[in-house]
Design an enzyme around this catalytic site. Sequence first.
Site, mmCIF file in Angstrom:
data_model
loop_
_atom_site.group_PDB
_atom_site.id
_atom_site.type_symbol
_atom_site.label_atom_id
_atom_site.label_comp_id
_atom_site.label_asym_id
_atom_site.label_seq_id
_atom_site.Cartn_x
_atom_site.Cartn_y
_atom_site.Cartn_z
ATOM 1 N N GLY A 12 0.772 -1.235 0.000
ATOM 2 C CA GLY A 12 0.000 0.000 0.000
ATOM 3 C C GLY A 12 0.801 1.282 0.000
ATOM 4 N N ARG A 66 -14.054 -18.205 -9.831
ATOM 5 C CA ARG A 66 -13.605 -16.879 -10.269
ATOM 6 C C ARG A 66 -14.801 -16.006 -10.697
ATOM 7 N NH1 ARG A 66 -9.507 -13.275 -9.614
ATOM 8 N NH2 ARG A 66 -8.311 -15.136 -9.123
ATOM 9 N N HIS A 110 1.793 1.083 -13.336
ATOM 10 C CA HIS A 110 2.633 -0.066 -13.691
ATOM 11 C C HIS A 110 4.089 0.346 -13.505
ATOM 12 C CE1 HIS A 110 3.789 -3.815 -15.539
ATOM 13 N NE2 HIS A 110 4.654 -3.144 -16.275
ATOM 14 N N ASP A 151 -2.424 -4.094 -19.111
ATOM 15 C CA ASP A 151 -1.470 -2.962 -19.219
ATOM 16 C C ASP A 151 -1.527 -2.328 -20.612
ATOM 17 O OD1 ASP A 151 0.931 -4.978 -17.401
ATOM 18 O OD2 ASP A 151 -0.631 -3.627 -16.640
ATOM 19 N N GLU A 181 6.582 6.190 -9.140
ATOM 20 C CA GLU A 181 5.203 5.793 -8.835
ATOM 21 C C GLU A 181 4.514 6.748 -7.867
ATOM 22 O OE1 GLU A 181 4.705 1.631 -7.879
ATOM 23 O OE2 GLU A 181 6.631 1.203 -8.797
HETATM 24 C C1 GRF Z 1 4.561 -1.477 -6.766
HETATM 25 O O1 GRF Z 1 5.804 -1.659 -7.411
HETATM 26 C C2 GRF Z 1 3.489 -1.241 -7.803
HETATM 27 O O2 GRF Z 1 3.932 -0.570 -8.952
HETATM 28 C C3 GRF Z 1 3.117 -2.619 -8.165
HETATM 29 O O3 GRF Z 1 3.009 -3.264 -6.897
HETATM 30 C C4 GRF Z 1 4.098 -2.782 -6.088
HETATM 31 C C5 GRF Z 1 3.653 -2.583 -4.666
HETATM 32 O O4 GRF Z 1 2.806 -1.487 -4.605
HETATM 33 N N1 GRF Z 1 1.890 -2.647 -8.931
HETATM 34 P P1 GRF Z 1 2.211 -0.938 -3.202
HETATM 35 O O5 GRF Z 1 3.364 -0.703 -2.254
HETATM 36 O O6 GRF Z 1 1.273 -2.008 -2.678
HETATM 37 O O7 GRF Z 1 1.515 0.334 -3.574
#
Ligand code: GRF
Length: 211
Positions: A12, A66, A110, A151, A181
Amino acid sequence: MLNVVVCVSGGGTNLQAIIDRIEDGTIQNARITKVISNNPGAYALKRAEMAAIEAECVSPKNFVDRNAFNDALLKTLKEANPDLIVLAGFLVAIPTGVVEEFGGKIINIHPALIPSFCGKGYYGLKVHEGVLARGVKVTGATVHFVDEGLDSGPILLQKAVSVEEGDTPEILQRRVMEQAEWEILPRAIHLIAQGRVQIDGRITHILPEQE
Ligand code: GRF
């Protein structure tokens, strides 16, 4: 006011960046109304709790198959009535029904410069392992709109990050998170909340700030 639902699976840190940027006013005119996780053990749920944000876990383990999970995820999202859904480290294939219901209102972060190192098999550390194995000197992160592919939706923001001598996948992942990010995902939300993003087919346009 843009009502944002954030979907998470892990630590998170991207959720935390959004929380912090709303708190410090970098993101204006937006609020996180709910956090949804597919993983009951996600530390992201703790972050939501500490920020007094409603959170719910919709775990595939609690459904017979699912399809039942996909239906429950769609129902939970519809009940939250979001203006924007943010996939922040959400490691779930987004069901077609969700894209159909919320198309154009879902963004994803991503940890690479799409179209490089994305698509099937490229998630989490695997992205950075691929970057190091290929020997590229520049990587980064991408915020894109989510379509029915993996993606593959229109790109909104990207930021480049250098690959350094001696990088391990873990070191590189951290640099991409810190330098890219955690900056471009909040910025994307701010731009959308300001009504400054237009999608034109595969291309997005960012409109100038209103005086
Ligand atoms: C990050 O590298 C994100 O880009 C990928 O998951 C990883 C963990 O993200 N999708 P977070 O710390 O849970 O936000």
